[in-house]
Design an enzyme around this catalytic site. Structure first.
Site, PDB file in Angstrom:
ATOM      1  N   VAL A   1     -49.093 -37.930 -49.999  1.00 56.23           N
ATOM      2  CA  VAL A   1     -48.579 -39.305 -49.953  1.00 56.23           C
ATOM      3  C   VAL A   1     -49.555 -40.277 -50.606  1.00 56.23           C
ATOM      4  O   VAL A   1     -49.150 -41.176 -51.354  1.00 56.23           O
ATOM      5  CB  VAL A   1     -48.287 -39.728 -48.495  1.00 56.23           C
ATOM      6  CG1 VAL A   1     -47.770 -41.169 -48.451  1.00 56.23           C
ATOM      7  CG2 VAL A   1     -47.255 -38.795 -47.878  1.00 56.23           C
TER       8      VAL A   1
ATOM      9  N   GLY B   1     -43.908 -27.817 -50.871  1.00 59.54           N
ATOM     10  CA  GLY B   1     -44.669 -28.921 -50.301  1.00 59.54           C
ATOM     11  C   GLY B   1     -43.924 -29.722 -49.247  1.00 59.54           C
ATOM     12  O   GLY B   1     -44.378 -30.794 -48.839  1.00 59.54           O
TER      13      GLY B   1
ATOM     14  N   LYS C   1     -41.240 -40.505 -34.505  1.00 60.73           N
ATOM     15  CA  LYS C   1     -40.434 -41.470 -35.263  1.00 60.73           C
ATOM     16  C   LYS C   1     -39.422 -42.159 -34.361  1.00 60.73           C
ATOM     17  O   LYS C   1     -39.204 -43.366 -34.459  1.00 60.73           O
ATOM     18  CB  LYS C   1     -39.720 -40.756 -36.419  1.00 60.73           C
ATOM     19  CG  LYS C   1     -40.652 -40.295 -37.522  1.00 60.73           C
ATOM     20  CD  LYS C   1     -39.915 -39.451 -38.550  1.00 60.73           C
ATOM     21  CE  LYS C   1     -40.835 -39.024 -39.681  1.00 60.73           C
ATOM     22  NZ  LYS C   1     -40.172 -38.134 -40.653  1.00 60.73           N
TER      23      LYS C   1
ATOM     24  N   GLY D   1     -41.819 -35.744 -49.147  1.00 62.11           N
ATOM     25  CA  GLY D   1     -42.320 -35.772 -50.516  1.00 62.11           C
ATOM     26  C   GLY D   1     -43.211 -36.971 -50.774  1.00 62.11           C
ATOM     27  O   GLY D   1     -43.061 -38.022 -50.146  1.00 62.11           O
TER      28      GLY D   1
END
Length: 397
Positions: A18, A182, A200, A298
């Protein structure tokens, strides 16, 4: 370079998937008046795509740099992230963070620190990747008419489930592909066992209902105990398995939360959310269901979400936590009834569940399952035992 009043001078912590994604996204964003001055990393020996002069290894080089006016924290270690964010806020520096575990477990203190220092903490990137769920809950749904938040919040587990149901892979094959691309870590438990979705959901509940709930008090289960029998069962019922997080108001104005695999029917919005995408359904009293969809895993999607927070701070934006300020905060409860499917290789493992009503029971030499009604409250003490015994749980509604 001089620090103009309208420029974000960034100190970045972390340069993984990130962090590096943000670096490249920021370079492409020609209208964002921000630049990364320093990048603090842990491993001094690791080869990186930028010159060594771009990096530092001591957090105070960023925290105490008077030119840096925004700290961006993108590391995986939640305890280290807590100290970075806390010290940055105390120093009067606003922070953008993507560490959902750190945020979910320290929300009360982090909100108070913002009040005390006047600095802001933004973390849209911590929930649902590229989907701006938090800011929508804060701004567009800034009323007490919200009824529920339901969705697929983890792109890694959803990618695995997509490969299983679309490409007929088994769980091990799908997990290996997710790692290669990934989308899953070497230790994938944070994603596939529901922890990521749990943290979350706790964050979304603060902005949706105003309630701060300790993650340890919320029941969650994941997909790592799923096997070929469960997949076949779902297909025979014309359903898919999705890992679903839900926070929902009850008629008595309390609300419940949990994370569980769900046997999803074709007419449900999330049935066709595939691969590394997330899908979130927000339901209200008068606006009914709103559906948001976007990539949840991603470097670039999450980096774009971080960039959005950076831009928001450039314009002085901060969370007001309106549901906590202006409305009655609903009480969290686990005293709700769920319809569940419970499967184990051993019949005795299913005896630990206190079914209020049994709809179906199946017994064979290798697999056993029960479907019926269970109180969420009775599942909470069984969390570790369910995982230890490799029991697979899913709910239907």
């Amino acid at each position: 370079m001089t620090n103009e009043s309208n420029k974000q001078v960034i100190g970045l912590f972390g340069f993984g998937v990130v962090g590096e994604g943000l670096y490249h996204v920021l370079k492409k964003s020609r209208t964002t008046n921000a630049f990364i001055k320093k990048i603090c990393v842990l491993d001094q020996q690791k080869e990186r795509s930028l010159p060594g002069a771009c990096f530092c290894f001591e957090p105070n080089e960023i925290i105490k740099d008077p030119e840096i006016n925004l700290v961006v924290e993108l590391i995986s270690d939640d305890k280290a992230a807590y100290h970075i964010v806390k010290n940055a806020l105390i120093a009067g520096k606003s922070v953008v963070s993507g560490n959902k575990k750190m945020i979910a477990e320290n929300l009360t203190e982090l909100i108070e620190l913002q009040k005390m220092t006047g600095a802001a903490l933004l973390y849209d990137a911590s929930a649902c990747g590229s989907i701006p769920v938090i800011r929508n809950l804060e701004e567009y749904y800034d009323n007490d008419l919200l009824l529920s938040i339901t969705g697929i919040l983890n792109g890694s587990s959803n990618f695995i489930l997509s490969r299983i149901f679309s490409d007929n892979m088994d769980y091990t094959q799908a997990l290996e592909m997710a790692k290669q691309l990934g989308f899953a870590e070497a230790d994938p438990s944070f994603d596939v066992d529901g922890y990521d979705s749990l943290y979350k959901l706790v964050i979304l509940a603060v902005h949706g209902f105003g309630a701060i709930v300790k993650p340890a008090t919320v029941f969650h289960a994941g997909i790592s105990t799923m096997n070929a029998f469960d997949i076949r069962y779902a297909r025979e019922k014309g359903r898919k398995i999705k890992l679903v997080a839900q926070a929902i108001k009850r008629p008595d104005k309390s609300f419940s939360m949990f994370v569980l695999p769900k046997l999803v029917e074709p007419e449900e919005y999330i049935y066709n959310v595939e691969n590394e995408y997330n899908g979130v359904i927000i339901e209200g009293e008068f606006y009914e269901k709103q559906f948001m969809f976007g990539k949840g895993a991603g470097g670039f999607p999450t980096g774009s979400s971080v960039l959005s927070d950076i831009t928001a701070r450039l314009h002085g934006y901060k969370y007001e936590y309106k549901k906590r300020m202006y409305f009655n905060i609903p009480k969290y409860t686990s005293k709700v009834i769920l319809n569940i499917y419970a499967r184990s290789d051993k019949q005795e493992d299913l005896d630990m569940f206190d079914f209020l009503e049994i709809n179906e029971r199946y017994v064979s030499k290798t697999s056993h399952y029960i479907t019926g009604k269970v109180s969420l409250e009775t599942l909470l003490p069984l969390k570790q035992e369910i995982y230890k015994r490799k029991v697979f749980l899913a709910f239907t509604d």
